[in-house]
Design a protein around this motif. Structure first.
Motif, PDB file in Angstrom:
ATOM      1  N   ASP A 210       1.066  -1.248  -0.061  1.00  0.00           N
ATOM      2  CA  ASP A 210      -0.071  -0.078  -0.032  1.00  0.00           C
ATOM      3  C   ASP A 210       0.810   1.317   0.022  1.00  0.00           C
ATOM      4  OD1 ASP A 210      -1.986   2.081   0.235  1.00  0.00           O
ATOM      5  OD2 ASP A 210      -2.786   1.254   2.040  1.00  0.00           O
ATOM      6  N   PRO A 211       1.582   1.521  -1.297  1.00  0.00           N
ATOM      7  CA  PRO A 211       2.486   2.645  -1.119  1.00  0.00           C
ATOM      8  C   PRO A 211       1.844   4.104  -0.802  1.00  0.00           C
ATOM      9  CG  PRO A 211       2.265   1.532  -3.229  1.00  0.00           C
ATOM     10  CD  PRO A 211       1.277   0.910  -2.383  1.00  0.00           C
ATOM     11  N   SER A 212       0.658   4.147  -0.752  1.00  0.00           N
ATOM     12  CA  SER A 212      -0.152   5.496  -0.569  1.00  0.00           C
ATOM     13  C   SER A 212      -0.160   5.621   0.945  1.00  0.00           C
ATOM     14  CB  SER A 212      -1.559   5.450  -1.024  1.00  0.00           C
ATOM     15  OG  SER A 212      -2.451   4.517  -0.309  1.00  0.00           O
ATOM     16  N   ARG A 213       0.301   4.680   1.934  1.00  0.00           N
ATOM     17  CA  ARG A 213       0.008   4.743   3.365  1.00  0.00           C
ATOM     18  C   ARG A 213       1.359   4.712   3.972  1.00  0.00           C
ATOM     19  NH1 ARG A 213      -3.102   0.689   7.340  1.00  0.00           N
ATOM     20  NH2 ARG A 213      -2.522   1.809   9.318  1.00  0.00           N
ATOM     21  N   THR A 214       1.554   5.431   4.973  1.00  0.00           N
ATOM     22  CA  THR A 214       2.792   5.510   5.817  1.00  0.00           C
ATOM     23  C   THR A 214       2.518   4.944   7.181  1.00  0.00           C
ATOM     24  OG1 THR A 214       3.659   7.347   4.685  1.00  0.00           O
ATOM     25  CG2 THR A 214       4.853   6.920   7.002  1.00  0.00           C
ATOM     26  N   PHE A 215       2.900   3.828   7.769  1.00  0.00           N
ATOM     27  CA  PHE A 215       2.866   3.282   8.824  1.00  0.00           C
ATOM     28  C   PHE A 215       3.929   3.700   9.871  1.00  0.00           C
ATOM     29  CE2 PHE A 215       1.462   0.227   5.896  1.00  0.00           C
ATOM     30  CZ  PHE A 215       0.134  -0.425   6.220  1.00  0.00           C
ATOM     31  N   LYS A 216       3.250   4.276  10.898  1.00  0.00           N
ATOM     32  CA  LYS A 216       4.245   4.781  11.935  1.00  0.00           C
ATOM     33  C   LYS A 216       4.451   3.725  12.952  1.00  0.00           C
ATOM     34  CE  LYS A 216       2.878   9.513  11.015  1.00  0.00           C
ATOM     35  NZ  LYS A 216       4.243  10.359  10.549  1.00  0.00           N
ATOM     36  N   LEU A 217       5.681   3.346  13.208  1.00  0.00           N
ATOM     37  CA  LEU A 217       5.869   2.069  14.035  1.00  0.00           C
ATOM     38  C   LEU A 217       6.885   2.431  15.154  1.00  0.00           C
ATOM     39  CD1 LEU A 217       6.549  -0.107  10.920  1.00  0.00           C
ATOM     40  CD2 LEU A 217       4.523  -0.003  12.220  1.00  0.00           C
ATOM     41  N   LYS A 218       6.854   1.684  16.130  1.00  0.00           N
ATOM     42  CA  LYS A 218       7.828   1.722  17.393  1.00  0.00           C
ATOM     43  C   LYS A 218       8.403   0.349  17.629  1.00  0.00           C
ATOM     44  CE  LYS A 218       4.972   5.129  19.931  1.00  0.00           C
ATOM     45  NZ  LYS A 218       4.349   5.521  21.127  1.00  0.00           N
ATOM     46  N   ILE A 219       9.726   0.433  17.901  1.00  0.00           N
ATOM     47  CA  ILE A 219      10.385  -0.703  18.190  1.00  0.00           C
ATOM     48  C   ILE A 219      10.060  -1.080  19.620  1.00  0.00           C
ATOM     49  CG2 ILE A 219      12.843  -1.602  18.361  1.00  0.00           C
ATOM     50  CD1 ILE A 219      12.453  -0.811  15.684  1.00  0.00           C
ATOM     51  N   LYS A 220       9.676  -2.316  19.466  1.00  0.00           N
ATOM     52  CA  LYS A 220       9.119  -2.807  20.942  1.00  0.00           C
ATOM     53  C   LYS A 220       9.997  -3.768  21.630  1.00  0.00           C
ATOM     54  CE  LYS A 220       4.255  -2.161  19.423  1.00  0.00           C
ATOM     55  NZ  LYS A 220       2.973  -2.778  19.647  1.00  0.00           N
ATOM     56  N   ASP A 221      11.014  -4.278  20.868  1.00  0.00           N
ATOM     57  CA  ASP A 221      11.859  -5.385  21.376  1.00  0.00           C
ATOM     58  C   ASP A 221      13.278  -5.106  20.553  1.00  0.00           C
ATOM     59  OD1 ASP A 221      13.073  -7.006  22.927  1.00  0.00           O
ATOM     60  OD2 ASP A 221      11.938  -8.795  22.428  1.00  0.00           O
ATOM     61  N   PHE A 222      14.254  -5.211  21.112  1.00  0.00           N
ATOM     62  CA  PHE A 222      15.523  -5.084  20.324  1.00  0.00           C
ATOM     63  C   PHE A 222      16.601  -5.767  21.181  1.00  0.00           C
ATOM     64  CE2 PHE A 222      19.423  -2.754  19.038  1.00  0.00           C
ATOM     65  CZ  PHE A 222      19.314  -2.674  17.681  1.00  0.00           C
ATOM     66  N   ASN A 223      16.887  -6.909  20.615  1.00  0.00           N
ATOM     67  CA  ASN A 223      17.686  -8.112  21.413  1.00  0.00           C
ATOM     68  C   ASN A 223      18.578  -8.596  20.437  1.00  0.00           C
ATOM     69  OD1 ASN A 223      19.198  -9.586  23.077  1.00  0.00           O
ATOM     70  ND2 ASN A 223      17.236 -10.886  23.456  1.00  0.00           N
ATOM     71  N   PRO A 224      20.004  -7.799  20.157  1.00  0.00           N
ATOM     72  CA  PRO A 224      20.832  -8.197  19.103  1.00  0.00           C
ATOM     73  C   PRO A 224      21.290  -9.444  19.439  1.00  0.00           C
ATOM     74  CG  PRO A 224      21.335  -5.991  20.159  1.00  0.00           C
ATOM     75  CD  PRO A 224      20.187  -6.578  20.716  1.00  0.00           C
ATOM     76  N   PRO A 225      21.954 -10.253  18.504  1.00  0.00           N
ATOM     77  CA  PRO A 225      21.350 -10.330  17.273  1.00  0.00           C
ATOM     78  C   PRO A 225      20.420 -11.435  16.913  1.00  0.00           C
ATOM     79  CG  PRO A 225      23.210 -11.659  17.182  1.00  0.00           C
ATOM     80  CD  PRO A 225      22.916 -11.212  18.860  1.00  0.00           C
ATOM     81  N   THR A 226      19.373 -11.475  17.931  1.00  0.00           N
ATOM     82  CA  THR A 226      18.260 -12.685  17.678  1.00  0.00           C
ATOM     83  C   THR A 226      16.835 -12.301  17.710  1.00  0.00           C
ATOM     84  OG1 THR A 226      18.130 -12.771  20.329  1.00  0.00           O
ATOM     85  CG2 THR A 226      19.869 -14.160  19.263  1.00  0.00           C
ATOM     86  N   ARG A 227      16.618 -10.930  18.302  1.00  0.00           N
ATOM     87  CA  ARG A 227      15.074 -10.699  18.097  1.00  0.00           C
ATOM     88  C   ARG A 227      14.972  -9.360  17.914  1.00  0.00           C
ATOM     89  NH1 ARG A 227      10.047 -12.440  19.968  1.00  0.00           N
ATOM     90  NH2 ARG A 227       8.888 -10.887  21.386  1.00  0.00           N
ATOM     91  N   LEU A 228      13.835  -8.946  17.154  1.00  0.00           N
ATOM     92  CA  LEU A 228      13.644  -7.362  16.651  1.00  0.00           C
ATOM     93  C   LEU A 228      12.300  -7.554  16.579  1.00  0.00           C
ATOM     94  CD1 LEU A 228      14.211  -4.588  15.942  1.00  0.00           C
ATOM     95  CD2 LEU A 228      14.412  -5.417  13.603  1.00  0.00           C
ATOM     96  N   VAL A 229      11.449  -6.517  17.316  1.00  0.00           N
ATOM     97  CA  VAL A 229      10.023  -6.296  17.032  1.00  0.00           C
ATOM     98  C   VAL A 229       9.621  -4.984  16.664  1.00  0.00           C
ATOM     99  CG1 VAL A 229       7.722  -6.700  18.409  1.00  0.00           C
ATOM    100  CG2 VAL A 229       9.688  -8.345  18.689  1.00  0.00           C
ATOM    101  N   TRP A 230       8.726  -4.718  15.867  1.00  0.00           N
ATOM    102  CA  TRP A 230       8.360  -3.444  15.782  1.00  0.00           C
ATOM    103  C   TRP A 230       6.774  -3.376  15.478  1.00  0.00           C
ATOM    104  CZ3 TRP A 230      11.743  -2.807  11.034  1.00  0.00           C
ATOM    105  CH2 TRP A 230      11.298  -3.149  10.056  1.00  0.00           C
ATOM    106  N   GLY A 231       6.184  -2.551  15.754  1.00  0.00           N
ATOM    107  CA  GLY A 231       4.525  -2.366  15.389  1.00  0.00           C
ATOM    108  C   GLY A 231       3.861  -0.968  15.827  1.00  0.00           C
ATOM    109  N   ASP A 232       2.642  -1.089  15.717  1.00  0.00           N
ATOM    110  CA  ASP A 232       1.721  -0.047  16.057  1.00  0.00           C
ATOM    111  C   ASP A 232       0.570  -0.554  16.880  1.00  0.00           C
ATOM    112  OD1 ASP A 232      -0.180  -1.237  14.088  1.00  0.00           O
ATOM    113  OD2 ASP A 232       0.261   0.122  12.654  1.00  0.00           O
ATOM    114  N   ALA A 233      -0.503   0.032  17.094  1.00  0.00           N
ATOM    115  CA  ALA A 233      -1.563  -0.406  18.003  1.00  0.00           C
ATOM    116  C   ALA A 233      -2.405  -1.667  17.384  1.00  0.00           C
ATOM    117  CB  ALA A 233      -2.456   0.948  18.196  1.00  0.00           C
ATOM    118  N   LEU A 234      -2.130  -1.645  16.033  1.00  0.00           N
ATOM    119  CA  LEU A 234      -3.089  -2.652  15.488  1.00  0.00           C
ATOM    120  C   LEU A 234      -2.196  -4.091  15.176  1.00  0.00           C
ATOM    121  CD1 LEU A 234      -5.348  -0.649  13.074  1.00  0.00           C
ATOM    122  CD2 LEU A 234      -5.865  -1.662  15.423  1.00  0.00           C
ATOM    123  N   GLY A 235      -1.058  -3.889  15.199  1.00  0.00           N
ATOM    124  CA  GLY A 235      -0.284  -5.039  14.716  1.00  0.00           C
ATOM    125  C   GLY A 235       1.174  -5.091  15.133  1.00  0.00           C
TER     126      GLY A 235
END
Length: 149
Positions: free
Chosen positions: A68-93
């Motif tokens: 959906d190139p017409s939409r910009t998703f504003k996301l936050k990094i929710k978990d950052f554990n190098p080099p094994t786990r990365l989580v980002w998201g918003d209120a819906l996903g």
């Protein structure tokens, strides 16, 4: 068990979860480096139009996807554990990346996105399927990491 690199989607009334996994012939550190360099995502990832921001603890991102190139998703990094786990998201996903090293020096890459909530059924039909995009994301990551390794 899903085939290496083939996405699987599970639909429920209030959520949808899409996952893909594959083996990359590169160490987790090489894969992590690609996953955490927001500025260069469009260089290697054909599913991303743009990604602005910082992929770091408490970082914020603005993502534009080919889905959906017409939409910009504003996301936050929710978990950052190098080099094994990365989580980002918003209120819906939330999208989770997991990297596991193998004894052969490879990386098992797993990506899962769960979207949903109480109002999910009202707009679920307007969200395109993620399967093809997830498969392409994983294939692009594999190719880039193996070139860099």
């Amino acid at each position: 068990m899903p085939v290496d690199g083939q996405a699987v989607t599970e639909k429920r009334t209030f959520s949808r979860t899409t996952s893909v996994s594959l083996t990359i012939d590169a160490p987790p550190a090489a894969v992590w480096k690609l996953l955490t360099d927001a500025q260069h995502y469009p260089d290697w990832n054909s599913t991303i139009v743009s990604l602005k921001g910082n992929i770091s603890p408490e970082g914020k991102l603005e993502l534009v996807s080919t889905l959906d190139p017409s939409r910009t998703f504003k996301l936050k990094i929710k978990d950052f554990n190098p080099p094994t786990r990365l989580v980002w998201g918003d209120a819906l996903g939330q999208r989770t990346y997991t990297l596991s090293g193998t004894n052969a020096g490879q990386t098992l890459f797993e990506m899962t996105e769960k979207i949903g909530g109480p109002v999910f059924p009202l707009f679920a039909s307007r969200i395109p399927p993620f399967d093809a995009s997830f498969e392409q994301f994983a294939a692009d990551l594999k190719a880039a990491a193996e070139r860099a390794a």
